[in-house]
Design a protein around this motif. Sequence first.
Motif, PDB file in Angstrom:
ATOM      1  N   MET A 112    -127.415  25.559  41.181  1.00  0.00           N
ATOM      2  CA  MET A 112    -126.928  26.856  41.650  1.00  0.00           C
ATOM      3  C   MET A 112    -127.866  27.986  41.212  1.00  0.00           C
ATOM      4  O   MET A 112    -128.249  28.850  42.008  1.00  0.00           O
ATOM      5  N   VAL A 158    -121.270  27.306  36.549  1.00  0.00           N
ATOM      6  CA  VAL A 158    -120.271  26.241  36.629  1.00  0.00           C
ATOM      7  C   VAL A 158    -118.900  26.758  36.195  1.00  0.00           C
ATOM      8  O   VAL A 158    -117.869  26.394  36.767  1.00  0.00           O
ATOM      9  N   ARG A 175    -117.722  29.827  36.559  1.00  0.00           N
ATOM     10  CA  ARG A 175    -117.166  30.613  37.670  1.00  0.00           C
ATOM     11  C   ARG A 175    -116.715  29.701  38.806  1.00  0.00           C
ATOM     12  O   ARG A 175    -115.681  29.954  39.440  1.00  0.00           O
ATOM     13  N   TYR A 176    -117.486  28.657  39.051  1.00  0.00           N
ATOM     14  CA  TYR A 176    -117.108  27.690  40.093  1.00  0.00           C
ATOM     15  C   TYR A 176    -115.763  27.049  39.754  1.00  0.00           C
ATOM     16  O   TYR A 176    -114.865  26.985  40.607  1.00  0.00           O
ATOM     17  N   TYR A 233    -120.417  22.367  47.817  1.00  0.00           N
ATOM     18  CA  TYR A 233    -119.654  23.210  46.896  1.00  0.00           C
ATOM     19  C   TYR A 233    -119.380  24.577  47.519  1.00  0.00           C
ATOM     20  O   TYR A 233    -120.191  25.086  48.298  1.00  0.00           O
ATOM     21  N   MET A 265    -119.855  27.784  47.529  1.00  0.00           N
ATOM     22  CA  MET A 265    -120.669  28.843  46.947  1.00  0.00           C
ATOM     23  C   MET A 265    -120.258  30.239  47.417  1.00  0.00           C
ATOM     24  O   MET A 265    -120.663  31.238  46.821  1.00  0.00           O
ATOM     25  N   GLN A 306    -117.236  31.335  47.296  1.00  0.00           N
ATOM     26  CA  GLN A 306    -116.002  31.741  46.616  1.00  0.00           C
ATOM     27  C   GLN A 306    -116.234  32.415  45.261  1.00  0.00           C
ATOM     28  O   GLN A 306    -115.285  32.831  44.608  1.00  0.00           O
TER      29      GLN A 306
END
Length: 492
Positions: free
Chosen positions: A255, A308, A310-311, A477, A479, A481
């Motif tokens: 990321m 990660v 925040r994900y 993933y 990304m 959001q």
Amino acid sequence: MITNDKGVIPLKHRVIEGLARLAWKNDVNEESKERLVRELSPGPKAVFRCCVYKEREILRRRIRLACNEDANPCRKSSNIIQVIDPACEECPISSYSVTDNCRLCLGKACQNSCHFGAITMTDQRAHIDPMKCKECGMCASACPYSAIAHLTRPCKKPCPVNAITYNENGLCVIDDERCIRCGQCVHSCPFGAISTKTNVLDVISAIQSDKEVYAMCAPATEGQFGKDISMSAIRTALKKLGFNDMVEVGLGGDMTAAYEALEWSEARKEGKKMTTSCCPAFIHLLQKHFPEQYKENMSETLSPMAAVSRYLKAIHPGCITVFIGPCMAKKSESQEMGIEGNADYVLSFGEFTSLLRSKDISLEPEVQPYQEASLWGKNFAGSGGVANAVMECMRERGEDTTDIKLRACSGGKECVTALTLLKIGKLPEDFIEGMACEGGCVGGPSKHKAENEIKKSRDSLLGEADTRKVLDNLKNYPMDQFSMMRTKKIAE
């Protein structure tokens, strides 16, 4: 693995394990802490120190740090790295001392060169009064026999920013305003007098709560526990410990590389030089010692840990995230930098293994595959890995990178040199990758094994990974959001 505090490390871990066992039983109080002190130092003879009373007082300070409290209850500090005063008193007070090479010569060049009256002559040799000495070094330079030695205390030697001084009693003092939280001083002290606050009790409390708790293991994790302990094996152990699941932070490396590549491409068009933003100690170095370069040249992309976190918080609202790795500065990133959505807690590898032992859990080999990161993201752990991953993303977007000049800085002193050149406008390279630890994160102060052992095991484990592309991997993933920038704007 040989470190200056090798004899102290088992004691540090026994303190954390003992406190964790109490925490699992909800039995952490002043009485139980004192029982733990007596268990570790039963007396009447001391095991590690000159007397049992000093030994027990040091243990009490270690327990305070393990509870995420200041080592000295009378001295408040936001710094996660702290000095245990009772343990710091065996080093020589004077940096300059006269050796047996002294001939008591008639010229007395040392005495004549001293402007502070610190040198007198005894029957056997010259003597330097540490209370008067200003450590200018003139006496050592003047002595024709090289009889005056300059002793650099082991905690001060590795500090790249001269953040360590000593008070009138010779005790180590860390200047919080200069300290970059790299942690190099911690394992350099042969008396274990410098240590860090820990989040072990906070993590146990989170696991025992009704919230979801997710572990995030650093890219440097692979290889730390041997070639048979894969990320899948660590994931299983963490679930036994009570975590809901684990995500490898190498995914965050993908990321970060993808979004930092966009910044690099834009900077390249503008003819602007940039620095990476993954290493929190490097960021502290920029903020505190190169503030203009911090404003003008540092990437605004999140670190892999923050990415990660925040994900996970985006797909599991309200969850708690816990980073596990070899980096002490990550504790500072979590607690001091104020980055929204970042890891709630950080554990070193030693704290993680102490936590496992507190529940009698062992790391067991496992054949089940687990991979969320590309090899580029996994290689964020080594020096040059971040820059290589960013370049890969630029190439995957069709950009020609053959003319880009990179400077991969391995260790705090190399970082200082590169940033100094950037500051004075003499940096020949286009981009700086800053890693405060030599060799990158795999050489972090809380690494679990020696570098050569880690590399051998790591190469074996990475050899089993697939060769997925970075940008293709990120398509799996959400990304859109969460933001990959330090600001709150949603990623585009």
